[in-house]
Scaffold this motif. Structure first.
Motif, PDB file in Angstrom:
ATOM      1  N   PHE A1272      -0.739  -5.137   0.190  1.00  0.00           N
ATOM      2  CA  PHE A1272      -1.144  -3.757   0.433  1.00  0.00           C
ATOM      3  C   PHE A1272      -1.088  -2.941  -0.856  1.00  0.00           C
ATOM      4  O   PHE A1272      -1.999  -2.156  -1.156  1.00  0.00           O
ATOM      5  CB  PHE A1272      -0.257  -3.139   1.514  1.00  0.00           C
ATOM      6  CG  PHE A1272      -0.535  -1.678   1.759  1.00  0.00           C
ATOM      7  CD1 PHE A1272      -1.779  -1.274   2.230  1.00  0.00           C
ATOM      8  CD2 PHE A1272       0.430  -0.715   1.521  1.00  0.00           C
ATOM      9  CE1 PHE A1272      -2.046   0.075   2.453  1.00  0.00           C
ATOM     10  CE2 PHE A1272       0.170   0.620   1.732  1.00  0.00           C
ATOM     11  CZ  PHE A1272      -1.066   1.016   2.207  1.00  0.00           C
ATOM     12  N   HIS A1273      -0.019  -3.104  -1.640  1.00  0.00           N
ATOM     13  CA  HIS A1273       0.074  -2.371  -2.910  1.00  0.00           C
ATOM     14  C   HIS A1273      -1.046  -2.767  -3.864  1.00  0.00           C
ATOM     15  O   HIS A1273      -1.632  -1.909  -4.542  1.00  0.00           O
ATOM     16  CB  HIS A1273       1.440  -2.632  -3.555  1.00  0.00           C
ATOM     17  CG  HIS A1273       2.545  -1.874  -2.893  1.00  0.00           C
ATOM     18  ND1 HIS A1273       3.856  -1.928  -3.319  1.00  0.00           N
ATOM     19  CD2 HIS A1273       2.557  -1.049  -1.812  1.00  0.00           C
ATOM     20  CE1 HIS A1273       4.617  -1.165  -2.551  1.00  0.00           C
ATOM     21  NE2 HIS A1273       3.844  -0.629  -1.618  1.00  0.00           N
ATOM     22  N   THR A1276      -4.282  -1.253  -2.628  1.00  0.00           N
ATOM     23  CA  THR A1276      -4.226   0.199  -2.807  1.00  0.00           C
ATOM     24  C   THR A1276      -4.493   0.573  -4.251  1.00  0.00           C
ATOM     25  O   THR A1276      -5.210   1.540  -4.545  1.00  0.00           O
ATOM     26  CB  THR A1276      -2.857   0.731  -2.359  1.00  0.00           C
ATOM     27  OG1 THR A1276      -2.626   0.367  -1.001  1.00  0.00           O
ATOM     28  CG2 THR A1276      -2.798   2.240  -2.480  1.00  0.00           C
ATOM     29  N   HIS A1279      -8.119   0.324  -4.912  1.00  0.00           N
ATOM     30  CA  HIS A1279      -8.856   1.450  -4.335  1.00  0.00           C
ATOM     31  C   HIS A1279      -8.661   2.715  -5.172  1.00  0.00           C
ATOM     32  O   HIS A1279      -9.594   3.520  -5.327  1.00  0.00           O
ATOM     33  CB  HIS A1279      -8.394   1.684  -2.900  1.00  0.00           C
ATOM     34  CG  HIS A1279      -9.245   2.666  -2.151  1.00  0.00           C
ATOM     35  ND1 HIS A1279     -10.607   2.552  -2.057  1.00  0.00           N
ATOM     36  CD2 HIS A1279      -8.921   3.799  -1.460  1.00  0.00           C
ATOM     37  CE1 HIS A1279     -11.089   3.551  -1.345  1.00  0.00           C
ATOM     38  NE2 HIS A1279     -10.083   4.327  -0.967  1.00  0.00           N
ATOM     39  N   ILE A1315      -8.243   8.840  -0.970  1.00  0.00           N
ATOM     40  CA  ILE A1315      -7.434   7.732  -0.451  1.00  0.00           C
ATOM     41  C   ILE A1315      -6.969   7.968   0.982  1.00  0.00           C
ATOM     42  O   ILE A1315      -6.509   7.039   1.644  1.00  0.00           O
ATOM     43  CB  ILE A1315      -6.214   7.494  -1.375  1.00  0.00           C
ATOM     44  CG1 ILE A1315      -5.736   6.038  -1.221  1.00  0.00           C
ATOM     45  CG2 ILE A1315      -5.102   8.503  -1.094  1.00  0.00           C
ATOM     46  CD1 ILE A1315      -4.684   5.650  -2.230  1.00  0.00           C
ATOM     47  N   PHE A1318      -8.470   5.628   3.663  1.00  0.00           N
ATOM     48  CA  PHE A1318      -7.920   4.283   3.508  1.00  0.00           C
ATOM     49  C   PHE A1318      -6.508   4.209   4.064  1.00  0.00           C
ATOM     50  O   PHE A1318      -6.136   3.243   4.739  1.00  0.00           O
ATOM     51  CB  PHE A1318      -7.945   3.910   2.018  1.00  0.00           C
ATOM     52  CG  PHE A1318      -7.279   2.596   1.716  1.00  0.00           C
ATOM     53  CD1 PHE A1318      -7.925   1.402   1.962  1.00  0.00           C
ATOM     54  CD2 PHE A1318      -5.990   2.564   1.186  1.00  0.00           C
ATOM     55  CE1 PHE A1318      -7.311   0.187   1.674  1.00  0.00           C
ATOM     56  CE2 PHE A1318      -5.371   1.362   0.903  1.00  0.00           C
ATOM     57  CZ  PHE A1318      -6.028   0.167   1.146  1.00  0.00           C
ATOM     58  N   LEU A1319      -5.704   5.219   3.811  1.00  0.00           N
ATOM     59  CA  LEU A1319      -4.325   5.216   4.300  1.00  0.00           C
ATOM     60  C   LEU A1319      -4.280   5.330   5.820  1.00  0.00           C
ATOM     61  O   LEU A1319      -3.444   4.695   6.472  1.00  0.00           O
ATOM     62  CB  LEU A1319      -3.533   6.355   3.653  1.00  0.00           C
ATOM     63  CG  LEU A1319      -3.333   6.269   2.133  1.00  0.00           C
ATOM     64  CD1 LEU A1319      -2.491   7.442   1.641  1.00  0.00           C
ATOM     65  CD2 LEU A1319      -2.676   4.950   1.741  1.00  0.00           C
ATOM     66  N   SER A1322      -5.201   1.978   7.177  1.00  0.00           N
ATOM     67  CA  SER A1322      -4.123   1.026   6.921  1.00  0.00           C
ATOM     68  C   SER A1322      -2.973   1.255   7.884  1.00  0.00           C
ATOM     69  O   SER A1322      -2.346   0.307   8.378  1.00  0.00           O
ATOM     70  CB  SER A1322      -3.645   1.155   5.470  1.00  0.00           C
ATOM     71  OG  SER A1322      -4.711   0.897   4.574  1.00  0.00           O
ATOM     72  N   CYS A1346       2.365   7.968   3.487  1.00  0.00           N
ATOM     73  CA  CYS A1346       3.007   7.171   2.427  1.00  0.00           C
ATOM     74  C   CYS A1346       4.354   6.633   2.899  1.00  0.00           C
ATOM     75  O   CYS A1346       4.711   5.475   2.628  1.00  0.00           O
ATOM     76  CB  CYS A1346       3.173   8.024   1.169  1.00  0.00           C
ATOM     77  SG  CYS A1346       1.616   8.384   0.335  1.00  0.00           S
ATOM     78  N   LEU A1351       4.799   3.501   0.688  1.00  0.00           N
ATOM     79  CA  LEU A1351       4.182   3.883  -0.588  1.00  0.00           C
ATOM     80  C   LEU A1351       4.955   5.043  -1.179  1.00  0.00           C
ATOM     81  O   LEU A1351       5.443   5.922  -0.433  1.00  0.00           O
ATOM     82  CB  LEU A1351       2.721   4.313  -0.370  1.00  0.00           C
ATOM     83  CG  LEU A1351       1.673   3.226  -0.138  1.00  0.00           C
ATOM     84  CD1 LEU A1351       0.315   3.877   0.142  1.00  0.00           C
ATOM     85  CD2 LEU A1351       1.570   2.307  -1.336  1.00  0.00           C
ATOM     86  N   LEU A1355       1.625   8.145  -6.486  1.00  0.00           N
ATOM     87  CA  LEU A1355       0.968   6.839  -6.507  1.00  0.00           C
ATOM     88  C   LEU A1355       0.922   6.219  -7.894  1.00  0.00           C
ATOM     89  O   LEU A1355       0.688   5.007  -8.021  1.00  0.00           O
ATOM     90  CB  LEU A1355      -0.462   6.964  -5.959  1.00  0.00           C
ATOM     91  CG  LEU A1355      -0.561   7.390  -4.487  1.00  0.00           C
ATOM     92  CD1 LEU A1355      -2.025   7.511  -4.074  1.00  0.00           C
ATOM     93  CD2 LEU A1355       0.148   6.393  -3.581  1.00  0.00           C
TER      94      LEU A1355
END
Length: 1545
Positions: A1272-1273, A1276, A1279, A1315, A1318-1319, A1322, A1346, A1351, A1355
């Motif tokens: 995932f990191h 991310t 992205h 983002i 996307f978050l 996710s 986050c 996260l 970031l």
């Protein structure tokens, strides 16, 4: 130019007079055209319009323009236009489908319309207006002072009183020229007709001229548009051969002619010349007037020799295109000036008979006939009066109408029973003459002249002759013994009656305006009625009847044995004139003659209702229905009641002897007398109807109020329903809007339904249960509704009649019949039967009618009521079998008692007293009943509480266990856990929140068996539907790659086409579903192919309906626990699955039942994966293809992205198919795309779901959760790089943010905005994957997301210093110039629609078919996804798709929506849903009028405005991929939708 041609004309003589010069010029022009026209227009089989127009302009029209201007036309015409003083009339000729507006307040008649531009600049915009679409051919009436009561001019056409410029003097001489060329070529010309269909023409053309289907479609389209088309070109024999092959399957062949090419050339140029004249006269009003003068000038042949007369009389011989051109020239010239419009109207009226004869023989529609110009002439009030006075137009129209209805019986009445198909066709056409007569009468005169009186009465005589032919037509005789063998023809007679209803009313309105005309018309009508009745008593022997001491001599006539007719227009016209003549005494009145036939008709209706005419079939039932229907009753049923009232006022005993005594004397048996009395009493109430102006002291407003009150007494109604239930006048107005606010309240609609009017409570007292316009069903519904309302208000359920207005003096004696001895005898007999309680002799409806008669005949009208009747009422008050009627009996006795004691007081005092008595009594009764109900409720609640406590004490342990299970289940289903706080929730990584396992028990909808969801339990599945989708697409024009070679491993960020999976959420056992699906397939296969009907699902493609909700499905999703929870608990299941794939025999568990379960799960996983692969790639199923798991992962990612965008969580359908990670291991792919060409969420889903397969084979000690976190990191960070590389910096446009950073704040804002989608996706993905409850703010702030996804809020902490340099050094940015912007990605929406629907209509009217040479589309359809306007439902725009011809909309769905489309059919105001080639449905549009109703078809014409809430609902259906589901439900509810050929739209 002519002089240079071979054999050109000679030079002019040196000296000529003016007349000789004109003749010489005409001769020169004739020779010039004769030589050059065939050279330009005879150039082969395929016409070239652009080339022909260019040559015609240069060689033929250009010299004439020079002659007109005296200089270069490029300078001369602008000078004429600048000096021109244009007419104040707009005169814009409407195109097909163009919006038109009519003001309901100011228009003289409904035909007065404005174009959109004039309407927006007029005062009518703020009035009540009606919006429609034009059929083409009419023009705007702006500037016509006779068309508008107020505001005739818009801002653009304000009245200009300046004088026109000096008229130019030119002479236009029409010449018939002969061709000089020796051409032997011919055309085989196919002409249009209204008999053959498109398919018949195409089939015949293919056989006759050996053309392809596409060429035949092109020919047919041109013929339909222009009226003709050449299909062959060559010598005479070659063309005649094609004509002889005209072998249509129909009895009538196609209309084909072999025409010389020179004749066709001159005809083509003639059309061009007429179009040119229309454009030239637009430059100067003087030119227009000169053209009108020359066109109306008589020729040397005398009458009907002018150009205008010749064109009109030759109209039926012309083809459609030629007609349209010269009609438009007439409208832009003759009809634009009142002087020439009057002259043209005279010519039109003189030729009216011949024009209508030609129209009857013609097979073209009326819209393309010159006869349709009548609406432009007859609706002008001054022209209509002038034509009536000078040309006797009324008589001409009526006699022309009767000339075409020559099929009569022996008595001279119309006879429609033996009509042939041709006669029926002419009858439909002849109805247009009635419309012309209505146009003439629609504007009523304010002043009468002697000539107008004389000509109107002459026309009235002709109209009476027409009605005389209708009097008594279609007589019927009661069928006895056996049922009628063949239903007689009845529709034609009632169609004629419906068409004439408004004309009859308008005739009466004209007569009412002048007393002399009224008296003469009454005398004429009475004379004709006597002629109709002459001899009806011949041969009849009089009989003597006695009752109650009365003895009368009358004629025996039995309706049930003799012939009787419903059509009596002369009698009913006389009844209407008699009401208007109430102030004048007429000695010629003969009551027996007047009442005889209307009375027979009423008796016929009573006998039909009593069931005596059942053997006559449905034709008689339908006639009785329309007799009472709102479309006919004004001039049928209502007028019969008026005639009955007229006769009663004139002679009471006439009614007694004809209506009561004879009926009762003939009914010797008591049971038969019961049926007779039941219906005879029903008619007595009509004598109490006094809400018609002229009978009672009321006006038209009171009448319409009463109609509305009784309609709303049945139920709340929408505006359109009320309008349909009320009679319309000649202007299509009901008068409802002026009174509706006084009697009803409007309730606005919600997202569905319509706005409704509800009756105000204070108006309910005006309800009359026996309202004479109620049908039996309406009366029953109204009674039930009103009694229910009274019970809710805790009032007596009696429904007493309302207070009646007083009669007019002429009808004041009506009430005497209710006081007659015969009536008292009838009422006493029925009450005596009720006292004796003989069930077969009386009915409750009879008793109710007697109560109403007693009220009408009571002290309110005459105080002398019969004591015996009141005594019987006292007896009935205590009768146990009349419990329902006690309130009504008590009310009648109170009324009589109070009237007797207060008969000298005013009615108002009595009513107050009565209200006080009723209120006190009602109050005490309500109080007593409320106390009893309260005590009973308290007793029941105490018993329930005691039983509940007792049950809980006995089942304490079971109750506690149930509560715990409920809490656990709730925490697993909902996002928020009641135990764990939101701050501690983490979805993945080493710090992932551990959630306690909970039991999930579900029930199979097929076998109704409950089961816990576990791996070792029997497999459970959900019905699901997989479909290709472009809802998230950012590039709909992307070319679809070859599905056999396409690699779906990396999804492009534009999401041009994805695969969406949805489910209704209903759960079944896998084996139960398999049996159900096999049964569906077997049932479909058992049916014979010829007997199969279309269904809403395609079994061959694996589709079925959910057994519970009938939702369309094409696969199933296995129901399993969260995959990661399952894996953390044990990896044995994964190992077993892998061993099963490698060697099923070695991996067989000890428990055979467990083996069967795992096989079922594997089979269901394979079923879902194969379905996703087949639908997503549009290929044949292949379980071994390595793209199967990739397509499943892509469908998972795409579905979650859809949910994330619409901010809605699917808790069922997504949880179930994420466990596909272990099916097939991923293969290495070395051809990697650019980082900007990868959708990172799709990549994340693929990596995470494929990781367990690698992890199970390599136990290196790294936990699965840590691997998910690292993946995932990594994704991310990738992205984030995409966002940074595509961010915009301020107003400088797009630039690389890593190289030029205008501000850190701006960069951080873009990063967070880019983002967040996307978050969100996710968070949804890991929520379903790991089973960690989602926090309440999962769709909210950046910080909460986050925290949930492990996260850091900053970031940048994810990055090390060498990562960016490493990424750039590896050259992962292969094409940095691509247009991607991840920081400002917005969700797709449907297009923006205008608030006013007329803007869409105007846009559609300007849309031309892209394949028909500029022809206007007949069915313009707007795609709501991309905004493209399409030409739907036409052959011209059909394209070939997968080997099948489909319409424009169906083809567009495959390029725009992957087979799914949402369209708005503009001219029908209808939303169209399409899914594939065989599925579709219509959906209510998002446009509503002021009454909260849609107007599909634009029939009502009310202004429509966009309802944003309903449009959002359609948009939500599209975003949630529910279009196909909506279509399935619609087709299941309405099977007619299944049979529509949706692919042709």
């Amino acid at each position: 130019e002519s002089a240079t041609a071979p054999g050109g004309p000679p030079s002019p003589p040196p000296s000529l007079t003016l007349g000789s010069a004109q003749l010489f010029l005409s001769h020169i022009l004739t020779l010039h055209l004769a030589y050059y026209v065939p050279k330009i227009y005879c150039r082969g089989p395929n016409p070239a319009p652009q080339r022909e127009d260019m040559l015609a302009q240069h060689v033929l029209l250009g010299p004439m323009e020079w002659y007109l201007c005296g200089e270069d036309p490029a300078f001369g015409f602008p000078k004429l236009e600048q000096a021109n003083k244009p007419s104040h009339l707009c005169g814009r000729v409407f195109k097909v489908g163009e919006p038109t507006y009519s003001c309901r307040d100011c228009a003289v008649d409904p035909t007065c319309v404005l174009c959109m531009e004039c309407f927006l600049g007029s005062i009518h915009r703020e009035h009540r207006y009606r919006m429609t679409t034009s059929g083409g051919g009419g023009f705007c009436d702006c500037g016509d002072t006779e068309a508008w009561k107020e505001g005739p001019y818009c801002q653009k056409h304000e009245l200009n009183t300046s004088e026109t410029a000096e008229e130019e003097v030119i002479t236009i001489e029409a010449s018939c020229f002969k061709t000089l060329t020796k051409s032997d070529t011919y055309y085989c010309m196919l002409f249009n007709d209204e008999v053959h269909t498109y398919e018949q023409v195409i089939y015949t053309l293919q056989k006759a001229v050996n053309c392809t289907q596409k060429e035949a479609i092109g020919f047919a389209t041109t013929v339909d548009r222009d009226g003709r088309r050449s299909v062959r070109y060559g010598d005479f024999q070659y063309c005649d051969q094609a004509k002889s092959r005209n072998t249509s399957r129909q009895t009538k062949p196609l209309k084909v002619q072999v025409m010389h090419s020179s004749i066709v050339a001159h005809q083509s140029f003639g059309l061009k010349l007429l179009t040119w004249l229309g454009s030239v006269i637009g430059y100067s009003d003087g030119l227009r007037r000169i053209l009108c003068q020359v066109g109306l000038q008589e020729g040397p042949d005398g009458e009907n020799s002018s150009l205008v007369d010749k064109l009109m009389l030759y109209d039926s011989k012309l083809w459609k295109g030629a007609r349209n051109v010269y009609h438009q020239l007439f409208m832009s010239s003759l009809l634009m000036d009142l002087k020439y419009k009057k002259l043209f109207a005279i010519r039109f009226a003189r030729n009216y008979r011949q024009l209508q004869r030609d129209y009857m023989e013609d097979d073209h529609e009326r819209a393309v006939s010159v006869a349709a110009l009548s609406v432009q002439l007859f609706t002008v009030p001054t022209l209509a009066r002038m034509l009536i006075t000078e040309e006797n137009l009324m008589t001409t129209i009526i006699k022309t109408f009767m000339d075409h209805l020559r099929h009569r019986d022996i008595q001279g009445r119309f006879q429609f029973e033996r009509y042939t198909a041709l006669q029926a066709f002419k009858f439909r056409r002849v109805q247009s003459l009635i419309v012309d007569l209505k146009y003439v009468l629609i504007s009523k005169p304010t002043e009468w002249s002697d000539d107008l009186r004389h000509k109107f009465l002459e026309g009235f005589d002709a109209f009476l002759e027409l009605l005389k032919c209708m009097q008594g037509m279609d007589p019927i005789t009661r069928q006895v013994g056996q049922h009628i063998e063949m239903e007689p023809e009845w529709e034609a007679a009632f169609t004629l009656q419906m068409k004439l209803t408004l004309v009859i009313s308008m005739m009466q309105d004209w007569c009412a305006l002048d007393e002399k005309v009224l008296i003469e018309a009454y005398k004429k009508c009475l004379t004709v009625l006597m002629q109709c009745h002459s001899g009806f008593t011949d041969g009849e022997q009089p009989i003597v009847l006695s009752m109650c001491g009365h003895s009368v001599e009358t004629i025996r006539y039995c309706v049930s044995q003799e012939k009787v007719s419903i059509h009596l227009p002369v009698s009913r016209l006389l009844a209407g004139l008699h009401v208007l003549l109430s102030k004048t005494e007429v000695s010629e009145l003969s009551p027996p003659m007047l009442i005889e036939h209307p009375l027979r008709c009423l008796v016929l209706c009573a006998q039909v209702h009593a069931g005596m005419w059942r053997r006559n079939g449905f034709s008689l039932v339908n006639q009785i229905y329309y007799y009472h229907n709102v479309k006919c009753r004004r001039e049928m049923f209502d007028k019969d009641i008026v005639m009955l009232q007229v006769t009663i006022c004139t002679s009471l005993y006439i009614l007694q002897k004809r209506f009561i005594l004879q009926s009762l004397s003939l009914s010797c048996k008591r049971k038969q007398m019961f049926k007779t009395l039941k219906k005879r009493l029903y008619f007595i109430f009509f004598t109490g109807e006094r809400f018609s102006p002229g009978i009672g002291q009321v006006n038209a407003t009171d009448e319409i109020k009463r109609e509305i009150i009784h309609q709303l007494s049945i139920r709340p109604m929408a505006h359109s329903e009320l309008v349909k239930a009320l009679p319309e006048d000649e202007n299509r107005e009901t008068g409802m809007e002026s009174v509706i606010e006084e009697v009803a309240c409007f309730k606005k609609p919600g997202l569905t339904g319509r706005g409704l009017y509800e009756l105000k409570p204070e108006c309910a007292r005006n309800f009359n249960l026996y309202f004479y316009h109620f049908s039996r069903a309406e009366q029953s519904k109204a009674e039930e509704a009103q009694r229910k309302l009274k019970r809710q208000n805790r009032e007596d359920t009696a429904l007493p009649p309302p207070a009646l207005p007083p009669f007019c003096p002429l009808f004041a004696s009506l009430v005497n019949i209710l006081q007659s001895d015969v009536m008292l005898c009838i009422m006493g007999t029925i009450l005596q039967w009720a006292v004796e309680h003989n069930g077969y002799a009386w009915s409750e409806s009879m008793l109710q009618r007697v109560f109403l008669v007693i009220f009408f005949s009571g002290p309110g009208e005459a105080p002398n009521n019969s004591p015996s009747i009141l005594a019987m009422l006292e007896t009935l008050q205590n009768a146990p079998h009349l419990e329902v009627h006690k309130d009504m009996i008590r009310w009648i006795l109170k009324v009589n008692l109070c009237y007797i004691t207060a008969k000298k007081h005013e009615r108002k005092i009595f009513e107050n007293f009565l209200n006080i008595l009723s209120r006190d009594k009602d109050k005490a009764e309500r109080k007593r009943k409320a106390e009893i109900a309260r005590l009973r409720r308290e007793k029941i609640m105490a018993q329930m509480s005691e039983m509940q406590r007792h049950f809980i004490n006995e089942n304490k342990e079971l109750f506690q266990q149930t509560l715990e299970e409920l809490d656990t289940s709730t925490s697993g289903v909902h996002e928020n856990s009641p135990v764990i706080s939101d701050a501690k929730l983490t979805a993945l990584g080493p710090e992932q929140t551990r959630v306690a396992e909970h039991r999930q028990v579900v029930m199979c909808i097929l076998c109704q068996e409950e089961q816990e969801v576990k791996v070792d339990s029997r497999a459970m599945v959900l019905a699901a539907f997989i479909q290709r989708s472009t809802v998230l697409s950012k590039n709909r024009n992307k070319i679809t790659p070859d599905p056999e070679k396409y690699d779906p491993l990396f999804m492009h960020p534009d999401l041009s086409c994805g695969t969406h999976t949805g489910s209704c959420g209903h759960i079944m056992h896998a084996h139960c579903w398999q049996r159900y699906f096999d049964a569906v397939q077997a049932k479909e296969q058992r049916r014979q192919q010829r007997l199969r009907v279309h269904t809403s699902y395609d079994v061959e493609n694996g589709e079925f309906l959910c057994p519970l909700c009938e939702c369309l499905s094409n696969t199933v999703i296995p129901l399993l626990p969260p995959p990661r929870v399952l894996f953390n608990r044990s990896v044995c299941f994964l190992n077993v699955l892998n061993k099963c794939q490698e060697n099923p025999k070695q991996a067989t568990p000890k428990n055979p039942f467990q083996n069967e379960i795992m096989n079922y799960i594997k089979e269901m996983l394979t079923t879902f994966g194969t379905a996703t692969y087949k639908v997503g790639l549009k290929v044949h199923p292949n379980e071994e293809d390595p793209r199967v798991p990739i397509m499943c992962w892509g469908s998972c990612a795409y579905t979650i992205q859809t949910i994330g965008i619409i901010l809605f969580i699917y808790t069922c359908s997504i949880t179930k198919f994420i466990f596909l990670s272990a099916l097939v291991p991923n293969e290495k792919n070395g051809n990697l795309p650019c980082i900007l060409d990868i959708d990172m969420f799709h990549l994340l889903v693929s990596l995470v779901l494929s990781f367990p397969a690698i992890h199970c084979q390599d136990f290196s000690g790294v936990s699965l959760g840590t691997g998910d976190l690292h993946l995932f990191h990594l994704v991310t960070m990738a992205h984030i790089i995409q966002i940074l590389l595509t961010s915009s910096t301020g107003n400088e446009g797009k630039s690389a943010a890593l190289k030029e950073i205008s501000s850190g704040w701006h960069l951080w804002r873009n990063l967070k905005a880019g983002i967040m989608p996307f978050l969100r996706c996710s968070a949804l993905f890991f929520h379903y994957l790991n089973g960690v409850p989602a926090p309440s703010e999962i769709q909210g702030t950046f910080e909460h997301l986050c925290s949930y996804l492990s996260l850091p809020n900053n970031l940048t902490c994810l990055f090390q210093e060498n990562i960016v340099g490493l990424c750039l050094s590896l050259n992962i940015i292969k094409n940095p110039a691509q247009d991607h912007n991840y920081s400002h990605r917005k969700s797709n929406k449907l297009i923006d629609l205008p608030d006013d629907y007329s803007c869409l209509i105007n846009q559609a009217s300007n849309f031309s078919c892209p394949k028909s040479g500029g022809d206007k589309s007949r069915a313009p359809t707007l795609c709501l996804v991309c905004g493209t306007m399409l030409c739907s439902q036409s052959y011209c725009c059909q394209t070939e798709l997968e080997g099948e011809d489909v319409g424009a909309c169906t083809a567009h769905t495959y390029t725009c929506g992957s087979g799914v489309g949402i369209f708005l059919r503009v001219r029908e105001c209808q939303v169209l849903f399409l899914a594939g080639k065989t599925k579709g449905c219509f959906y209510p549009p998002p446009y509503l009028d002021d009454y909260g109703e849609t107007d599909q078809g634009l029939r009502r014409g009310n202004p429509l405005h966009l309802c944003k809430e309903r449009f959002k609902k359609i948009q939500k259906l599209w975003q949630q991929h529910s279009i196909t589901e909506e279509i399935g439900h619609a087709q299941e509810a309405n099977q007619t939708l299944v049979g529509i050929d949706w692919q042709h739209l």
